[in-house]
Each structure stands twice: as structure tokens, then as C-alpha cells.
Scaffold this active site. Sequence first.
Site, mmCIF file in Angstrom:
data_model
loop_
_atom_site.group_PDB
_atom_site.id
_atom_site.type_symbol
_atom_site.label_atom_id
_atom_site.label_comp_id
_atom_site.label_asym_id
_atom_site.label_seq_id
_atom_site.Cartn_x
_atom_site.Cartn_y
_atom_site.Cartn_z
ATOM 1 N N TYR A 180 0.846 -1.187 0.000
ATOM 2 C CA TYR A 180 0.000 0.000 0.000
ATOM 3 C C TYR A 180 0.879 1.233 0.000
ATOM 4 C CZ TYR A 180 -3.495 3.389 1.455
ATOM 5 O OH TYR A 180 -4.307 4.491 1.520
ATOM 6 N N TYR A 190 -2.388 5.396 9.397
ATOM 7 C CA TYR A 190 -1.951 4.036 9.030
ATOM 8 C C TYR A 190 -0.726 3.739 9.886
ATOM 9 C CZ TYR A 190 -1.078 0.194 5.649
ATOM 10 O OH TYR A 190 -0.901 -1.016 5.021
HETATM 11 P P1 NAD Z 1 -7.904 -9.339 4.583
HETATM 12 O O1 NAD Z 1 -8.464 -9.171 5.940
HETATM 13 O O2 NAD Z 1 -8.734 -10.032 3.561
HETATM 14 O O3 NAD Z 1 -6.491 -10.077 4.585
HETATM 15 C C1 NAD Z 1 -5.566 -10.054 5.611
HETATM 16 C C2 NAD Z 1 -5.333 -11.505 5.986
HETATM 17 O O4 NAD Z 1 -4.179 -11.592 6.807
HETATM 18 C C3 NAD Z 1 -6.488 -12.123 6.779
HETATM 19 O O5 NAD Z 1 -6.938 -13.290 6.113
HETATM 20 C C4 NAD Z 1 -5.849 -12.472 8.114
HETATM 21 O O6 NAD Z 1 -6.396 -13.643 8.680
HETATM 22 C C5 NAD Z 1 -4.402 -12.667 7.686
HETATM 23 N N1 NAD Z 1 -3.423 -12.636 8.761
HETATM 24 C C6 NAD Z 1 -3.282 -11.726 9.761
HETATM 25 N N2 NAD Z 1 -2.257 -12.066 10.567
HETATM 26 C C7 NAD Z 1 -1.735 -13.211 10.060
HETATM 27 C C8 NAD Z 1 -0.672 -14.071 10.443
HETATM 28 N N3 NAD Z 1 0.072 -13.826 11.520
HETATM 29 N N4 NAD Z 1 -0.429 -15.165 9.691
HETATM 30 C C9 NAD Z 1 -1.173 -15.460 8.605
HETATM 31 N N5 NAD Z 1 -2.191 -14.684 8.185
HETATM 32 C C10 NAD Z 1 -2.459 -13.573 8.903
HETATM 33 O O7 NAD Z 1 -7.513 -7.862 4.109
HETATM 34 P P2 NAD Z 1 -6.875 -7.266 2.775
HETATM 35 O O8 NAD Z 1 -7.049 -5.794 2.919
HETATM 36 O O9 NAD Z 1 -7.380 -7.940 1.568
HETATM 37 O O10 NAD Z 1 -5.330 -7.553 2.971
HETATM 38 C C11 NAD Z 1 -4.548 -8.335 2.107
HETATM 39 C C12 NAD Z 1 -3.261 -7.601 1.778
HETATM 40 O O11 NAD Z 1 -3.573 -6.457 0.993
HETATM 41 C C13 NAD Z 1 -2.509 -7.075 3.006
HETATM 42 O O12 NAD Z 1 -1.113 -7.200 2.803
HETATM 43 C C14 NAD Z 1 -2.897 -5.599 3.006
HETATM 44 O O13 NAD Z 1 -1.973 -4.777 3.699
HETATM 45 C C15 NAD Z 1 -2.886 -5.335 1.521
HETATM 46 N N6 NAD Z 1 -3.538 -4.089 1.091
HETATM 47 C C16 NAD Z 1 -4.808 -3.821 1.478
HETATM 48 C C17 NAD Z 1 -5.411 -2.635 1.075
HETATM 49 C C18 NAD Z 1 -6.836 -2.313 1.466
HETATM 50 O O14 NAD Z 1 -7.243 -1.147 1.387
HETATM 51 N N7 NAD Z 1 -7.645 -3.287 1.855
HETATM 52 C C19 NAD Z 1 -4.706 -1.725 0.245
HETATM 53 C C20 NAD Z 1 -3.410 -2.046 -0.136
HETATM 54 C C21 NAD Z 1 -2.829 -3.225 0.293
#
Ligand code: NAD
Length: 298
Positions: A180, A190
Site C-alpha cells: 500500500y 496508518y
Molecule cells: P484481509 O483481511 O482479507 O487479509 C488479511 C489476511 O491476513 C487475513 O486473512 C488475516 O487472517 C491474515 N493474517 C493476519 N495475521 C496473520 C498471520 N500472523 N499469519 C497469517 N495470516 C495472517 O484484508 P486485505 O485488505 O485484503 O489484505 C490483504 C493484503 O492487501 C494485506 O497485505 C494488506 O496490507 C494489503 N492491502 C490492502 C489494502 C486495502 O485497502 N484493503 C490496500 C493495499 C494493500
Amino acid sequence: MLSIDLSGKRALVAGVSDDAGFGFAIAKALAEAGASVCLGSWPPALGIFTKLLERGKIEESLRLADGRRLEFERIYPLDAAFDTMAEVPAEILENKRYREQGDFTIQGLTDRLRQDFGERGLDLVVHSLANAPEVRSPLVDTSRQGYLAAVSVSAYSNIALVRSLAPLMREGGAFLSLTYMAGERVIPGYGGGMSSAKAALEADTRTLAFEAGRRWGVRVNAISAGPWASRAATAIGFIQMMITYTSANSPLPRAIEATDVGSTAAFLLSPLARAITGSVVYVDNGYHAMGMAVPEGA
Ligand code: NAD
């Protein structure tokens, strides 16, 4: 016709525990392109996810474009904070959500994949997970422990996955993680070291692309996604405001969809992208290119 063809490929998507996040959208896009998909799911959320699947609560989300149902080949428990069981503290080992899961570390995941699919049974790996216990604290107020936990789970785990899983990959193997813009520019709120973790993840994408490219011939890329109201993002507390702001101030004035990330991921992991490695690709309607908020009415 040029199309994304992942038939015969096996993917592992780490970080799926519902149908609302980028990991699920990527898993679905990979399956649409013909890949078989295994998941890595965080033990505290795995039970709920399994129930959602068993009770048919996410049937709609599981439907693929051609009418097939998305079936996960395996769902492995994975806590990406740990490389081996020797590091797991007693209170986690005794926790009821972990107790029955066997080896839920990165080593355990690697052993299970090897056991289930042989020495060379994997093609694609997606790291779609992040966690920062103090995400609601400004960076300046984040404890050492909170900061290190954020970087350990959200960035170091990607290095550990590349090291452990690249040897299992067949020719054309590729890794992808999700980052991100807060790793490059200030996104107020954040916190907890998540911005630092994303900066590390992006820098590591370049170094890992070189090291793993030379050692195993695999590719390593990241997608920098715009804001999306997943479960993790909702926990930060102001995701709707981020979506509204970036939609209003992007070259393409709309919110991103998880499927935008899914299709870009399918492309980056496919042979069509065989010359792309070490890249951070923006999927954000162009928001990263802006240097000023758009005046109202412009
Ligand atoms: P999400 O909640 O679907 O995914 C996050 C996942 O991480 C969850 O399934 C959670 O169970 C898992 N998790 C947390 N701690 C963990 C651990 N110790 N071991 C294994 N799994 C673990 O949310 P998302 O937003 O789709 O996130 C996915 C990726 O996308 C992340 O890296 C997030 O930072 C990134 N991202 C998200 C956004 C946004 O706005 N949603 C924007 C840019 C990047």
C-alpha cells in the site's frame, strides 16, 4: 486470442479467511484462469472461514464466470509470524484455535505442500496478509514490540515464504505480495509500523527478485493496491474516508474493486509477465500519480 492461461499450475494464496479481501479475489481470478488453488489461513480465523464454506454462506462468491464452483485444493493453517514450531510461545501452542492444527508455521506449510504435491508441485505464491497489533497508534507512539510484530508478520514473512517455497517451484514460478502507498507517502492514521512494513515489503521485492531470480529462476513482484474495505482495512478505522478521498482525487474518479487486483495478479503471475520481476505495480486508478487534491468541480 491472447488470454491468461494458468491451467496445470498450482497456486498457494496465503492470507484468506473470508470472501471479502484481496486474497480471495486473487484466488478466484487464478481459478478463473485455470489454476488449482490452495490457501493458507490464519488459525484464529480458520474455523470461521471453514464454517462459512461448509454452511454455504459464501456460495455466491465461489461461483466462477463459467458456472463452476471455486474449490480449494487444500486449506492449510498458517501463522506467518513463525518460521518453525520451536519459536511458538506456550500460550499460542495451548490456544484452542491453534492446538489441533499441527505445524502451522511456514516450515509446516512447506512440509505439507511437499507431502501433498511432491518436491516440485508448486508454481505460484501470493502473500496477501498483514497485521499490526498497534495499527491505530501513530508511528511515533508505537512500541518496539508492536513495530517489530508488524514488520515480522507483514514483511519478513514474505522473505521466509520465498526462501521456503521457491525450491518447490516448477519452471516459471512466481511470487506476488500486496502493498500500500503508505510505504512511500504519509497516510495519516496508518500506524503501528504498518507503513514501515510496507516500505520493507517493497524494498524486499526488488532484492528478492534479484536473489531468488538468480538462485531459483523465480519472479517476485508486488501490487500496490488502492483502498478497499476488507476486514483488515476496516480494522484500521477510516477505510470509507480513504476510499471516498482517493476516488475523488484519482485520474479515474472511482473506487477500485477487489477484482481489479485479482485480474492484475493473474496477469503478473502468468507466463505473459515472464519478463516482469522486481516491480511494484499500482492498481489504484492512478491515484499514485497525483501531486495535489483535485479542486471541487474540476
Ligand atoms: P484481509 O483481511 O482479507 O487479509 C488479511 C489476511 O491476513 C487475513 O486473512 C488475516 O487472517 C491474515 N493474517 C493476519 N495475521 C496473520 C498471520 N500472523 N499469519 C497469517 N495470516 C495472517 O484484508 P486485505 O485488505 O485484503 O489484505 C490483504 C493484503 O492487501 C494485506 O497485505 C494488506 O496490507 C494489503 N492491502 C490492502 C489494502 C486495502 O485497502 N484493503 C490496500 C493495499 C494493500
